[in-house]
Design an enzyme around this catalytic site. Structure first.
Site, short mmCIF file in Angstrom:
data_model
loop_
_atom_site.label_atom_id
_atom_site.label_comp_id
_atom_site.label_asym_id
_atom_site.label_seq_id
_atom_site.Cartn_x
_atom_site.Cartn_y
_atom_site.Cartn_z
N ASN A 123 -56.25 27.07 -1.47
CA ASN A 123 -56.26 25.68 -1.02
C ASN A 123 -55.22 24.80 -1.70
O ASN A 123 -54.95 23.69 -1.24
CB ASN A 123 -57.67 25.10 -1.26
CG ASN A 123 -57.75 23.62 -0.99
OD1 ASN A 123 -57.62 23.18 0.14
ND2 ASN A 123 -57.92 22.84 -2.06
N TYR A 220 -43.05 19.32 4.23
CA TYR A 220 -44.48 19.63 4.26
C TYR A 220 -44.83 20.40 5.52
O TYR A 220 -45.53 21.42 5.47
CB TYR A 220 -45.27 18.32 4.20
CG TYR A 220 -46.77 18.51 4.27
CD1 TYR A 220 -47.48 18.95 3.16
CD2 TYR A 220 -47.47 18.21 5.43
CE1 TYR A 220 -48.86 19.12 3.21
CE2 TYR A 220 -48.86 18.38 5.50
CZ TYR A 220 -49.53 18.83 4.38
OH TYR A 220 -50.90 18.99 4.45
N SER A 223 -43.61 23.96 5.40
CA SER A 223 -44.42 24.79 4.51
C SER A 223 -45.74 25.19 5.18
O SER A 223 -46.20 26.33 5.05
CB SER A 223 -44.70 24.06 3.19
OG SER A 223 -45.62 22.99 3.36
N LYS A 224 -46.35 24.26 5.89
CA LYS A 224 -47.63 24.57 6.53
C LYS A 224 -47.46 25.47 7.75
O LYS A 224 -48.36 26.25 8.09
CB LYS A 224 -48.35 23.27 6.90
CG LYS A 224 -48.78 22.45 5.68
CD LYS A 224 -49.64 23.25 4.72
CE LYS A 224 -50.18 22.41 3.59
NZ LYS A 224 -51.06 23.17 2.65
#
Length: 332
Positions: A123, A220, A223-224
């Site tokens: 996570n 971001y 990366s996701k």
């Protein structure tokens, strides 16, 4: 059809959020992960997804949890968790979830001490790199709120290569290391400690930003998107071992990472507008993502594999638009 009154819609939204917050405080579970041993990264912040997930895993009967984070408050949280759920062995490690030696060692420790590893919730993640000279974000400071919002809303030409690479390191490498070390540790049965069938579950925290544009910055989102791809590709990498690998894609969730957005909305007396572009007309709470993680690591999700699962109030179900609220007729 009659238009739904705005105040009535706001009342429903408030009641739902209050109900979810109340249920998250319950200490009695149903044993959905009884006897399982797991690792959770990204634990520590009071309103973090990892914190709520760790609590749910303990409440639902996990035999042992290994918590990994760089947070200074992790020891206090681990101590509180152990007191609340004494039947779950709680071990915390202060370290970087994107450091190979740290991940290798915590997996090895779990297997050595407990004889098995059943789930890994990867996570840990960041949305941007906050300059050190700014100090910690102060949710009560208007200047801090504006500073954080401006920083999060920078255009691509204002983001350094170093920051781009750090976001990939934390968000992508941490997921890669979870697959690299946790999956092999799950491949064998361990009858001596009650694990009759080999296998396990790895859950990666991705984002709706990894599936659609305009939900986060380019670093971001990139990366996701990689995290989503790792869940899909990883499921085939370990085909036949009964190891399930999935990604959760949260929408707008009220956590430490989004604190600036909610603080700014509060200061503008507009908090009720957060999350309005999804069909539920509200933002999500970290425990709602934690519940999805609980389901995925449990045997209830035994046939769910290689999936990027959106938990976003319906945001990605269609092209977003501002819909009219309607009053539904009462049921007879």
């Amino acid at each position: 059809m009659l238009l739904l009154d705005k105040n009535e819609a706001q009342g429903v939204r408030t009641a739902v959020l209050d109900s979810i917050r109340q249920s998250s405080r319950e200490d009695i579970g149903s044993g959905r992960v009884a006897h399982k041993v797991g690792i959770v990264t990204g634990v520590g912040p009071a309103s973090g997804i990892g914190t709520f997930a760790s609590r749910l895993f303990a409440r639902e009967g996990a035999r042992a949890l290994y918590l990994l984070d760089l947070s200074d408050v992790l020891p206090d949280f681990a101590s509180e968790l152990a007191k609340t759920f004494p039947d779950t062995k709680i071990t915390f490690v202060r370290g970087d979830a994107a450091d190979e030696a740290t991940v290798r060692d915590i997996v090895a420790r779990a297997v050595k001490e407990e004889g098995r590893l059943d789930f890994y919730f990867a996570n840990a993640g960041i949305s941007n790199v906050r300059p050190k000279e700014w100090g910690k974000f102060d949710p009560n400071s208007r200047e801090s709120q504006l500073q954080a919002l401006r920083h999060g809303g920078r255009t691509l030409d204002m983001i350094s290569v170093e920051e781009f690479m750090e976001i990939q390191r934390v968000n992508v490498l941490s997921g890669f290391l979870a697959l690299k070390y946790a999956a092999p540790a799950m491949q064998d049965a361990a009858p001596a400690v009650g694990k009759r069938i080999p296998g396990g579950s790895i859950v990666l925290t991705a984002s709706v930003a990894g599936r659609l544009a305009n939900a986060g910055s380019l670093p971001y989102s990139a990366s996701k998107a990689a995290v989503v791809s790792m869940a899909q590709t990883g499921a085939y990498e370990y085909a036949g071992y009964n190891i399930r690998i999935n990604a959760i894609c949260p929408g707008l969730i009220q956590t430490d990472m989004t604190a600036a957005v909610f603080a700014a909305a509060r200061s503008n007396h507009n908090e009720g507008a957060t999350g309005q572009i999804n069909p539920l007309l509200r933002h999500g709470l970290p425990v709602e993502i934690a519940q999805a993680a609980l389901w995925l690591v449990s045997d209830d999700a035994s046939y769910v594999n290689g999936q990027p699962i959106p938990v976003d109030g319906g945001l990605t179900a269609s092209m977003p638009y501002q819909r009219k609220l309607v009053k539904r007729p009462a049921k007879l």
